[in-house]
Design a protein around this motif. Structure first.
Motif, PDB file in Angstrom:
ATOM      1  N   SER A 198       0.841  -1.189   0.000  1.00 33.24           N
ATOM      2  CA  SER A 198       0.000   0.000   0.000  1.00 33.24           C
ATOM      3  C   SER A 198       0.881   1.246   0.000  1.00 33.24           C
ATOM      4  O   SER A 198       2.090   1.176   0.218  1.00 33.24           O
ATOM      5  N   ASP A 199       0.271   2.391  -0.228  1.00 30.45           N
ATOM      6  CA  ASP A 199       1.032   3.643  -0.238  1.00 30.45           C
ATOM      7  C   ASP A 199       1.670   3.920   1.117  1.00 30.45           C
ATOM      8  O   ASP A 199       2.797   4.393   1.195  1.00 30.45           O
ATOM      9  N   GLU A 200       0.963   3.601   2.199  1.00 30.93           N
ATOM     10  CA  GLU A 200       1.505   3.821   3.538  1.00 30.93           C
ATOM     11  C   GLU A 200       2.732   2.949   3.781  1.00 30.93           C
ATOM     12  O   GLU A 200       3.732   3.390   4.333  1.00 30.93           O
ATOM     13  N   GLU A 201       2.670   1.692   3.340  1.00 26.57           N
ATOM     14  CA  GLU A 201       3.800   0.803   3.516  1.00 26.57           C
ATOM     15  C   GLU A 201       5.003   1.268   2.699  1.00 26.57           C
ATOM     16  O   GLU A 201       6.155   1.198   3.158  1.00 26.57           O
ATOM     17  N   ARG A 254      10.451   3.865   2.533  1.00 27.27           N
ATOM     18  CA  ARG A 254      11.299   4.954   2.062  1.00 27.27           C
ATOM     19  C   ARG A 254      11.920   5.734   3.209  1.00 27.27           C
ATOM     20  O   ARG A 254      13.028   6.230   3.110  1.00 27.27           O
ATOM     21  N   LYS A 255      11.184   5.839   4.325  1.00 23.51           N
ATOM     22  CA  LYS A 255      11.699   6.576   5.487  1.00 23.51           C
ATOM     23  C   LYS A 255      12.877   5.845   6.132  1.00 23.51           C
ATOM     24  O   LYS A 255      13.753   6.469   6.696  1.00 23.51           O
TER      25      LYS A 255
END
Length: 55
Positions: free
Chosen positions: A45-48, A53-54
């Protein structure tokens, strides 16, 4: 010409190499059959993706 090797040793070496090639081909065919039409990876998902990336 034979460089100290016996003919029997050469024949044995060739037959062993053929056996290894056959088993490798069978393993590759088995892997292709196992993965046809199936994907073991799931969509992120976008959140994952942001969490990855962080890091």
């Amino acid at each position: 010409m034979l460089e100290g090797r016996s003919v029997a040793g050469i024949i044995t070496s060739l037959s062993n190499n053929k056996k290894l090639l056959k088993s490798k081909k069978l393993l590759e065919k088995q892997n292709l059959k196992d993965t046809e039409g199936k994907s073991s990876l799931k969509e992120a998902s976008d959140e994952e993706l942001l969490q990855i990336r962080k890091k």
